[in-house]
Design a protein around this motif. Structure first.
Motif, PDB file in Angstrom:
ATOM      1  N   GLY A  71       0.815  -1.207   0.000  1.00 44.09           N
ATOM      2  CA  GLY A  71       0.000   0.000   0.000  1.00 44.09           C
ATOM      3  C   GLY A  71       0.850   1.259   0.000  1.00 44.09           C
ATOM      4  O   GLY A  71       0.540   2.234  -0.686  1.00 44.09           O
ATOM      5  N   VAL A  72       1.958   1.245   0.782  1.00 43.81           N
ATOM      6  CA  VAL A  72       2.867   2.398   0.814  1.00 43.81           C
ATOM      7  C   VAL A  72       3.447   2.648  -0.572  1.00 43.81           C
ATOM      8  O   VAL A  72       3.492   3.788  -1.059  1.00 43.81           O
ATOM      9  CB  VAL A  72       3.996   2.153   1.845  1.00 43.81           C
ATOM     10  N   GLN A  73       3.899   1.571  -1.221  1.00 40.66           N
ATOM     11  CA  GLN A  73       4.488   1.733  -2.553  1.00 40.66           C
ATOM     12  C   GLN A  73       3.471   2.239  -3.563  1.00 40.66           C
ATOM     13  O   GLN A  73       3.742   3.153  -4.346  1.00 40.66           O
ATOM     14  CB  GLN A  73       5.090   0.395  -3.008  1.00 40.66           C
ATOM     15  N   VAL A  79       0.589   9.459  -5.118  1.00 40.39           N
ATOM     16  CA  VAL A  79       0.719  10.868  -4.722  1.00 40.39           C
ATOM     17  C   VAL A  79       1.784  11.589  -5.565  1.00 40.39           C
ATOM     18  O   VAL A  79       1.653  12.793  -5.822  1.00 40.39           O
ATOM     19  CB  VAL A  79       1.036  10.989  -3.209  1.00 40.39           C
ATOM     20  N   ILE A  80       2.821  10.862  -6.006  1.00 39.60           N
ATOM     21  CA  ILE A  80       3.801  11.479  -6.903  1.00 39.60           C
ATOM     22  C   ILE A  80       3.136  11.851  -8.218  1.00 39.60           C
ATOM     23  O   ILE A  80       3.366  12.936  -8.775  1.00 39.60           O
ATOM     24  CB  ILE A  80       4.990  10.526  -7.140  1.00 39.60           C
ATOM     25  N   GLU A  86      -0.389  18.373 -10.286  1.00 40.49           N
ATOM     26  CA  GLU A  86      -0.587  19.691  -9.682  1.00 40.49           C
ATOM     27  C   GLU A  86       0.453  20.692 -10.199  1.00 40.49           C
ATOM     28  O   GLU A  86       0.120  21.832 -10.537  1.00 40.49           O
ATOM     29  CB  GLU A  86      -0.493  19.583  -8.152  1.00 40.49           C
ATOM     30  N   PHE A  87       1.723  20.271 -10.248  1.00 40.11           N
ATOM     31  CA  PHE A  87       2.752  21.177 -10.751  1.00 40.11           C
ATOM     32  C   PHE A  87       2.576  21.447 -12.241  1.00 40.11           C
ATOM     33  O   PHE A  87       2.811  22.569 -12.695  1.00 40.11           O
ATOM     34  CB  PHE A  87       4.146  20.609 -10.454  1.00 40.11           C
ATOM     35  N   LEU A 195       4.701  26.667  -0.378  1.00 46.47           N
ATOM     36  CA  LEU A 195       3.863  25.502  -0.671  1.00 46.47           C
ATOM     37  C   LEU A 195       4.324  24.298   0.153  1.00 46.47           C
ATOM     38  O   LEU A 195       5.525  24.037   0.263  1.00 46.47           O
ATOM     39  CB  LEU A 195       3.926  25.150  -2.160  1.00 46.47           C
ATOM     40  N   LYS A 196       3.362  23.569   0.714  1.00 47.36           N
ATOM     41  CA  LYS A 196       3.681  22.375   1.482  1.00 47.36           C
ATOM     42  C   LYS A 196       2.513  21.407   1.410  1.00 47.36           C
ATOM     43  O   LYS A 196       1.450  21.726   0.853  1.00 47.36           O
ATOM     44  CB  LYS A 196       4.004  22.730   2.928  1.00 47.36           C
ATOM     45  N   PHE A 197       2.711  20.250   1.989  1.00 46.54           N
ATOM     46  CA  PHE A 197       1.660  19.241   1.946  1.00 46.54           C
ATOM     47  C   PHE A 197       0.474  19.694   2.793  1.00 46.54           C
ATOM     48  O   PHE A 197       0.605  20.460   3.750  1.00 46.54           O
ATOM     49  CB  PHE A 197       2.183  17.892   2.448  1.00 46.54           C
TER      50      PHE A 197
END
Length: 544
Positions: A71-73, A79-80, A86-87, A195-197
């Motif tokens: 799940g982490v991977q 999210v990347i 977003e960028f 900008l931050k999370f």
């Protein structure tokens, strides 16, 4: 070491003329050794059970860790990808803004250039005209004739008065200043650098002491570890399981969720408890993002769950899980299906639908579809006028509750319990090993409690749904109006054998609902009931 009291070779020793002595197995030394060994076996068995349980916990934790790692991977990649989007969106906006601003600058440049070009053209024409007039005036100074000079002077004066050079504005219509189109992104740059999370809400904490399981409802209560006024709502997730402790990763049902809960408490009602436990977890959400899940909690949701035993039911009954219906064809349709399967060389024959309920079956029984006909058919099928079907799960202790609803056109039916040894010709309530209430809608409606071939007429309206309460240890079998929880009748006895739920139906059908807890109202009535006048002494006995 060998026992000093015994001769070698394990021979029996006795004096002539005396009775034979005890065999070797009765030697006190061996008896003590046997008892020690049995105790050690029991201790070892407990150790084995503890180790097996611990190994199961560790295995489940390993599977949880592997699942979490995956799940982490997966979530990191997700999210990347979202960050790139977003960028890219920011880059796109900046590129669009740059293009628009560049266009504005070029338009301003073109406008000013056009104005200056127009002024240059006008000035050039005026200068040309002025130079021509200057040359004419200069030549006029050389005229000797008075009349001609006066005429030339008047012409020059008139031309000077009308000359464009004297009507021109010698101030540029536009300046070369472009500062009004300059930008300063220092504030925006600071914003971008800041900008931050997103701020993620902390995981709530489920308050186990405030959680409640009752009446097939579960109330879950939680709190935040610290006050957070930005929380917009909560999401509650739950699933059924047959495992205590931490939730399992494998062989479990999917989580079901309830979204947009504004408070810190929620009640799930109308549940069917067809599993031993339920897992719960909750997460907080603000306007932007959802936080971590709380630590899951497991609540016990045990209730009696059984199907109807179609393998031993009367052949005139159609049986499917929790539904039984009178079949006037005598089961010929089912027999034809069976013969067809046999002719095709099919495997195990099953008259009932597969059990669609998920979850692991109770260790005391298997699901209907998983039992072989040999096991399920260990008793004779009911026959004659015993239009009976029994439940497939025995009641050996505790308090249990289930409900029965008859079809509106059902002519006759009985609801109750019986011992396993109920004969294939026996009818519910007509033996000493069965207890029931009987409803007869043929010609006129009669409602009676029956046991040991004795009946007690009940002067109450037959309810749409009948609730059955069985207290095995307390020796009580009570019948209720399932809607109003009005007590209809109570049998008081002493059950000496395991009980099976029993049903009889003729010309109609019954729907049996299981997985129900004993309702709170029923528990209260049972506690307050010290002796019900409606329970006739003639129907009360100690069952043999």
């Amino acid at each position: 070491p060998s026992c000093p009291l015994l001769p070698p070779s394990g021979a029996r020793v006795h004096a002539p003329g005396s009775p034979p002595s005890l065999p070797l197995s009765f030697c006190p030394h061996l008896c003590r050794a046997g008892l020690v060994m049995e105790a050690q076996k029991e201790a070892l068995q407990r150790i084995i059970s503890t180790l097996a349980h611990k190994n199961d916990e560790i295995q489940n934790f390993i599977e949880t860790l592997n699942h979490t790692l995956k799940g982490v991977q997966a979530n990191a990649s997700s999210v990347i990808s979202e960050l790139d989007e977003e960028f890219d969106g920011l880059y796109s906006i900046l590129d669009e803004m740059k293009e628009n601003m560049t266009t504005s600058i070029k338009q301003a440049e073109a406008h000013k250039a056009q104005e200056l070009q127009n002024q240059l053209s006008q000035c050039s024409k005026a200068l040309e005209n002025s130079e021509e007039l200057l040359e004419f005036a200069t030549r006029s100074l050389d005229i000797k004739d008075t009349e001609d000079f006066s005429k030339a002077a008047r012409q020059i004066k008139d031309r000077v008065t009308m000359a464009p050079a004297f009507r021109l504005s010698l101030k540029p219509k536009v300046s070369d200043n472009m500062t009004h189109l300059m930008v300063d992104f220092s504030q925006e740059r600071q914003m971008l650098q800041a900008l931050k999370f997103l701020p993620v809400p902390r995981a709530p904490e489920i308050v186990l002491a405030d959680c409640l399981v009752a009446d097939n409802s579960v109330t879950i209560s939680w709190q935040m570890p610290e006050e957070d006024n930005k929380i917009d709502h909560y999401v509650l997730e739950y699933r059924k399981t047959n495992f205590d402790g931490l939730p399992r990763v494998k062989d479990e049902r999917c989580w079901e969720s309830i979204d947009y809960i504004k408070g810190t408490e929620y009640t799930l009602s109308g549940l069917r408890f067809d599993s031993k436990y339920m897992n719960f977890r909750v997460r907080a959400c603000n306007k932007a993002v959802a936080g971590e899940y709380s630590d899951p909690v497991t609540l016990e949701t045990k209730a009696l769950v059984f199907n109807l035993d179609g393998s031993s039911s009367h052949i005139n009954l159609k049986v499917e899980d929790g539904y039984v219906e009178w079949d006037s064809t005598g089961g010929k349709g089912q027999e034809n299906k069976i013969k067809g399967k046999e002719n095709k060389g099919g495997g195990q024959i099953t008259l009932l639908k597969n059990n669609t309920r998920s979850g692991t079956p109770s260790p005391k029984r298997s699901s209907v579809s998983s039992r072989s006909p040999l096991i399920r058919g260990s008793r004779d099928r009911f026959t004659g006028e015993s239009y009976t079907v029994l439940g497939d799960t025995a009641i050996e202790s505790g308090q249990h509750y289930w409900e029965v609803k008859a079809q509106k056109d059902c002519k006759s039916y009985s609801v109750g319990v019986a011992y396993k040894n109920l004969g294939k010709f026996d009818q519910l309530g007509k033996t000493s090993t069965s207890w029931c209430v009987h409803i007869n809608n043929w010609l006129q409606t009669t409602f009676a409690a029956k046991h040991n071939n004795k009946a007690k007429v009940l002067d109450v309206v037959v309810p749409d749904r009948i609730g059955v309460y069985c207290d095995f240890d307390g020796g009580q079998l009570s019948f209720y109006n399932a809607s109003s929880k009005q007590l209809l009748y109570t049998f008081k006895t002493k059950f000496t054998q395991p009980l099976l739920p029993g049903f009889m139906v003729w010309c109609g059908g019954l729907i049996v609902t299981t997985g129900l807890q004993v309702p709170t109202a029923v528990k209260t009535l049972q506690k307050n009931e010290n002796g019900l006048s409606g329970s006739a002494s003639s129907l009360t006995n100690v069952a043999q």
